[in-house]
Design a protein around this motif. Structure first.
Motif, PDB file in Angstrom:
ATOM      1  N   SER A 136       0.842  -1.186   0.000  1.00  0.00           N
ATOM      2  CA  SER A 136       0.000   0.000   0.000  1.00  0.00           C
ATOM      3  C   SER A 136       0.880   1.240   0.000  1.00  0.00           C
ATOM      4  O   SER A 136       1.915   1.272   0.659  1.00  0.00           O
ATOM      5  CB  SER A 136      -0.893   0.009   1.242  1.00  0.00           C
ATOM      6  N   LYS A 137       0.441   2.238  -0.712  1.00  0.00           N
ATOM      7  CA  LYS A 137       1.145   3.523  -0.701  1.00  0.00           C
ATOM      8  C   LYS A 137       0.703   4.366   0.490  1.00  0.00           C
ATOM      9  O   LYS A 137       1.336   5.342   0.823  1.00  0.00           O
ATOM     10  CB  LYS A 137       0.897   4.269  -2.004  1.00  0.00           C
ATOM     11  N   ASP A 138      -0.399   3.959   1.111  1.00  0.00           N
ATOM     12  CA  ASP A 138      -0.951   4.701   2.240  1.00  0.00           C
ATOM     13  C   ASP A 138      -0.508   4.093   3.564  1.00  0.00           C
ATOM     14  O   ASP A 138      -0.161   2.919   3.633  1.00  0.00           O
ATOM     15  CB  ASP A 138      -2.486   4.680   2.184  1.00  0.00           C
ATOM     16  N   VAL A 139      -0.573   4.904   4.617  1.00  0.00           N
ATOM     17  CA  VAL A 139      -0.350   4.400   5.967  1.00  0.00           C
ATOM     18  C   VAL A 139      -1.578   3.592   6.348  1.00  0.00           C
ATOM     19  O   VAL A 139      -2.705   4.085   6.281  1.00  0.00           O
ATOM     20  CB  VAL A 139      -0.113   5.557   6.965  1.00  0.00           C
ATOM     21  N   LYS A 186      -9.167 -12.984   3.815  1.00  0.00           N
ATOM     22  CA  LYS A 186      -8.088 -13.752   3.179  1.00  0.00           C
ATOM     23  C   LYS A 186      -7.797 -15.066   3.902  1.00  0.00           C
ATOM     24  O   LYS A 186      -6.951 -15.835   3.469  1.00  0.00           O
ATOM     25  CB  LYS A 186      -6.805 -12.915   3.113  1.00  0.00           C
ATOM     26  N   ASP A 187      -8.483 -15.309   5.031  1.00  0.00           N
ATOM     27  CA  ASP A 187      -8.310 -16.525   5.814  1.00  0.00           C
ATOM     28  C   ASP A 187      -6.837 -16.769   6.125  1.00  0.00           C
ATOM     29  O   ASP A 187      -6.292 -17.843   5.883  1.00  0.00           O
ATOM     30  CB  ASP A 187      -8.914 -17.731   5.086  1.00  0.00           C
ATOM     31  N   CYS A 188      -6.205 -15.752   6.670  1.00  0.00           N
ATOM     32  CA  CYS A 188      -4.771 -15.794   6.909  1.00  0.00           C
ATOM     33  C   CYS A 188      -4.444 -15.054   8.203  1.00  0.00           C
ATOM     34  O   CYS A 188      -5.081 -14.061   8.529  1.00  0.00           O
ATOM     35  CB  CYS A 188      -4.050 -15.147   5.728  1.00  0.00           C
ATOM     36  N   SER A 189      -3.424 -15.534   8.908  1.00  0.00           N
ATOM     37  CA  SER A 189      -3.008 -14.865  10.147  1.00  0.00           C
ATOM     38  C   SER A 189      -1.500 -14.590  10.152  1.00  0.00           C
ATOM     39  O   SER A 189      -0.878 -14.513  11.195  1.00  0.00           O
ATOM     40  CB  SER A 189      -3.387 -15.720  11.354  1.00  0.00           C
ATOM     41  N   LYS A 190      -0.942 -14.425   8.966  1.00  0.00           N
ATOM     42  CA  LYS A 190       0.477 -14.084   8.811  1.00  0.00           C
ATOM     43  C   LYS A 190       0.549 -12.938   7.812  1.00  0.00           C
ATOM     44  O   LYS A 190       0.139 -13.085   6.661  1.00  0.00           O
ATOM     45  CB  LYS A 190       1.278 -15.280   8.310  1.00  0.00           C
ATOM     46  N   ILE A 191       1.083 -11.801   8.275  1.00  0.00           N
ATOM     47  CA  ILE A 191       1.063 -10.580   7.465  1.00  0.00           C
ATOM     48  C   ILE A 191       2.468 -10.013   7.321  1.00  0.00           C
ATOM     49  O   ILE A 191       3.236  -9.968   8.281  1.00  0.00           O
ATOM     50  CB  ILE A 191       0.150  -9.523   8.124  1.00  0.00           C
ATOM     51  N   ILE A 192       2.761  -9.545   6.125  1.00  0.00           N
ATOM     52  CA  ILE A 192       3.991  -8.792   5.860  1.00  0.00           C
ATOM     53  C   ILE A 192       3.576  -7.409   5.372  1.00  0.00           C
ATOM     54  O   ILE A 192       2.724  -7.288   4.488  1.00  0.00           O
ATOM     55  CB  ILE A 192       4.865  -9.481   4.804  1.00  0.00           C
ATOM     56  N   LEU A 193       4.192  -6.386   5.964  1.00  0.00           N
ATOM     57  CA  LEU A 193       3.935  -4.990   5.582  1.00  0.00           C
ATOM     58  C   LEU A 193       5.255  -4.274   5.356  1.00  0.00           C
ATOM     59  O   LEU A 193       6.249  -4.570   6.033  1.00  0.00           O
ATOM     60  CB  LEU A 193       3.222  -4.237   6.705  1.00  0.00           C
ATOM     61  N   ASP A 194       5.248  -3.308   4.459  1.00  0.00           N
ATOM     62  CA  ASP A 194       6.390  -2.413   4.319  1.00  0.00           C
ATOM     63  C   ASP A 194       6.322  -1.373   5.431  1.00  0.00           C
ATOM     64  O   ASP A 194       5.230  -0.973   5.861  1.00  0.00           O
ATOM     65  CB  ASP A 194       6.368  -1.725   2.957  1.00  0.00           C
ATOM     66  N   LYS A 195       7.471  -0.930   5.889  1.00  0.00           N
ATOM     67  CA  LYS A 195       7.570   0.029   6.992  1.00  0.00           C
ATOM     68  C   LYS A 195       6.758   1.295   6.737  1.00  0.00           C
ATOM     69  O   LYS A 195       6.140   1.829   7.656  1.00  0.00           O
ATOM     70  CB  LYS A 195       9.043   0.382   7.237  1.00  0.00           C
ATOM     71  N   HIS A 196       6.697   1.745   5.505  1.00  0.00           N
ATOM     72  CA  HIS A 196       5.987   2.996   5.227  1.00  0.00           C
ATOM     73  C   HIS A 196       4.464   2.869   5.368  1.00  0.00           C
ATOM     74  O   HIS A 196       3.756   3.864   5.350  1.00  0.00           O
ATOM     75  CB  HIS A 196       6.367   3.555   3.846  1.00  0.00           C
ATOM     76  N   ALA A 197       3.966   1.637   5.558  1.00  0.00           N
ATOM     77  CA  ALA A 197       2.530   1.435   5.786  1.00  0.00           C
ATOM     78  C   ALA A 197       2.179   1.595   7.269  1.00  0.00           C
ATOM     79  O   ALA A 197       1.025   1.452   7.657  1.00  0.00           O
ATOM     80  CB  ALA A 197       2.099   0.064   5.295  1.00  0.00           C
ATOM     81  N   ILE A 198       3.187   1.907   8.081  1.00  0.00           N
ATOM     82  CA  ILE A 198       2.992   2.098   9.519  1.00  0.00           C
ATOM     83  C   ILE A 198       3.437   3.518   9.864  1.00  0.00           C
ATOM     84  O   ILE A 198       4.487   3.973   9.414  1.00  0.00           O
ATOM     85  CB  ILE A 198       3.820   1.071  10.317  1.00  0.00           C
ATOM     86  N   CYS A 199       2.647   4.199  10.676  1.00  0.00           N
ATOM     87  CA  CYS A 199       2.944   5.591  11.023  1.00  0.00           C
ATOM     88  C   CYS A 199       4.288   5.709  11.738  1.00  0.00           C
ATOM     89  O   CYS A 199       4.738   4.782  12.412  1.00  0.00           O
ATOM     90  CB  CYS A 199       1.824   6.179  11.876  1.00  0.00           C
TER      91      CYS A 199
END
Length: 121
Positions: free
Chosen positions: A17-20, A39-52
């Protein structure tokens, strides 16, 4: 927001995502619930810029509140980014301790994120 399934069993969701997406505990919970139920999933990967950015200032309390939601809902999280720009020793210690655990990981690239989540119990 784009979702990509990764891992040996396609059971890890990489959210681009380009957004936070995460700026407080409620937004983290909303994201967790969306991924679990849609998504029936409990494992997530995010890019740092998606977090404030406040998340990376431990005294703000945002990191604790957000990561508590991931823990409460048994959801693993890997955050991809360059954390070397932060000079806070407590933050570096926090990242180090998280990476020794099984739920939250701070990594430098996507391959490492997948590897850490797959290896976690």
């Amino acid at each position: 927001m784009n979702y990509t399934f990764l891992g040996k069993n396609n059971d890890i969701v990489y959210i681009q995502s380009k957004d936070v997406l995460i700026y407080d505990a409620q937004s983290a919970l909303d994201l967790i619930m969306t991924v679990i139920y849609e998504k029936d999933c409990s494992k997530i990967i995010l890019d740092k810029h998606a977090i404030c950015e406040e998340f990376f200032i431990l005294s703000s309390g945002v990191a604790g509140e957000v990561l508590q939601k991931f823990s409460n809902y048994f959801t693993k999280l890997a955050i991809i980014g360059d954390f070397s720009k932060y000079t806070s020793k407590p933050l570096h210690d926090f990242i180090y301790e998280c990476n020794k655990g099984n739920n939250i990981f701070f990594v430098s690239n996507l391959e490492e994120a997948v590897r850490m989540i797959e290896a976690a119990r």
